[in-house]
Write a protein that holds these residues in place. Structure first.
Motif, PDB file in Angstrom:
ATOM      1  N   MET A   1       0.822  -1.114  -0.064  1.00 13.86           N
ATOM      2  CA  MET A   1      -0.016  -0.116  -0.030  1.00 13.86           C
ATOM      3  C   MET A   1       0.839   1.228  -0.194  1.00 13.86           C
ATOM      4  SD  MET A   1      -3.126  -1.327   2.275  1.00 13.86           S
ATOM      5  CE  MET A   1      -3.114  -0.234   3.466  1.00 13.86           C
ATOM      6  N   LYS A   2       1.260   1.677  -1.297  1.00 12.09           N
ATOM      7  CA  LYS A   2       2.113   2.812  -1.266  1.00 12.09           C
ATOM      8  C   LYS A   2       1.937   3.649  -2.399  1.00 12.09           C
ATOM      9  CE  LYS A   2       6.212   0.361   0.390  1.00 12.09           C
ATOM     10  NZ  LYS A   2       6.642   1.244   1.522  1.00 12.09           N
TER      11      LYS A   2
ATOM     12  N   ARG B   1      -7.126   6.008   7.791  1.00 18.78           N
ATOM     13  CA  ARG B   1      -5.577   6.249   7.691  1.00 18.78           C
ATOM     14  C   ARG B   1      -4.944   5.683   6.534  1.00 18.78           C
ATOM     15  NH1 ARG B   1      -2.722   4.032  13.384  1.00 18.78           N
ATOM     16  NH2 ARG B   1      -1.043   5.179  12.294  1.00 18.78           N
ATOM     17  N   TYR B   2      -5.708   4.766   5.823  1.00 14.75           N
ATOM     18  CA  TYR B   2      -5.165   4.528   4.377  1.00 14.75           C
ATOM     19  C   TYR B   2      -6.252   4.554   3.449  1.00 14.75           C
ATOM     20  CZ  TYR B   2      -2.488   1.745   7.891  1.00 14.75           C
ATOM     21  OH  TYR B   2      -1.374   1.281   8.911  1.00 14.75           O
TER      22      TYR B   2
ATOM     23  N   GLU C   1     -10.995  -9.564   4.018  1.00  9.41           N
ATOM     24  CA  GLU C   1      -9.403 -10.314   4.033  1.00  9.41           C
ATOM     25  C   GLU C   1      -8.309  -9.522   4.619  1.00  9.41           C
ATOM     26  OE1 GLU C   1      -9.846  -8.728   0.486  1.00  9.41           O
ATOM     27  OE2 GLU C   1     -11.258 -10.275   1.284  1.00  9.41           O
ATOM     28  N   LEU C   2      -8.585  -8.310   4.854  1.00  5.84           N
ATOM     29  CA  LEU C   2      -7.478  -7.272   5.348  1.00  5.84           C
ATOM     30  C   LEU C   2      -7.308  -7.656   6.859  1.00  5.84           C
ATOM     31  CD1 LEU C   2      -8.651  -3.956   3.681  1.00  5.84           C
ATOM     32  CD2 LEU C   2      -6.671  -5.429   2.945  1.00  5.84           C
ATOM     33  N   PRO C   3      -5.911  -7.287   7.169  1.00  3.31           N
ATOM     34  CA  PRO C   3      -5.732  -7.282   8.718  1.00  3.31           C
ATOM     35  C   PRO C   3      -6.548  -6.467   9.683  1.00  3.31           C
ATOM     36  CG  PRO C   3      -3.639  -6.985   7.324  1.00  3.31           C
ATOM     37  CD  PRO C   3      -4.941  -6.799   6.506  1.00  3.31           C
TER      38      PRO C   3
END
Length: 82
Positions: A1-2, A76-77, A65-67
Motif C-alpha cells: 500500500m504505497k 488512515r489508509y 480479508e484485510l488485517p
C-alpha cells in the motif's frame, strides 16, 4: 500500500527485482496502472515473459480479508483504498 513514487523507489532498490532494472516502468506508468485497477506485477507470468506489464486485473474486495488493524483504521489508509 504505497503511492506510485514509493513503489518506483522500492522496485529500484529491491535486490531481486532484476526484471525491473532491465525494463523500468517509471512512476507515471505505475500511476496509470493503479488507476486502471491493474496489478503492477503479473504473478501469472512465466520466467520468459515480462512481469511488469500491468495486464492482470484486480478484483474489488469488501475488505474482509484485510488485517484487523487496517480494517479498524481505514481512514488512515484512504489514499490507497477506494
Amino acid at each position: 500500500m504505497k503511492k506510485p513514487a514509493e513503489i518506483e523507489k522500492k522496485m529500484r532498490t529491491y535486490h531481486h527485482q532484476r526484471e525491473y532494472d532491465i525494463n523500468p516502468l517509471g512512476k507515471e506508468k505505475i500511476e496509470e496502472i493503479m488507476k486502471s485497477k491493474k496489478s503492477i506485477y503479473n504473478l501469472r507470468a512465466d520466467m520468459k515473459t515480462e512481469k511488469f506489464d500491468g495486464t492482470q486485473n484486480l478484483k474489488p474486495t469488501d475488505g474482509s480479508e484485510l488485517p484487523d488493524f487496517i480494517r479498524k483504521n481505514k481512514n488512515r489508509y484512504s489514499n490507497w483504498m477506494e
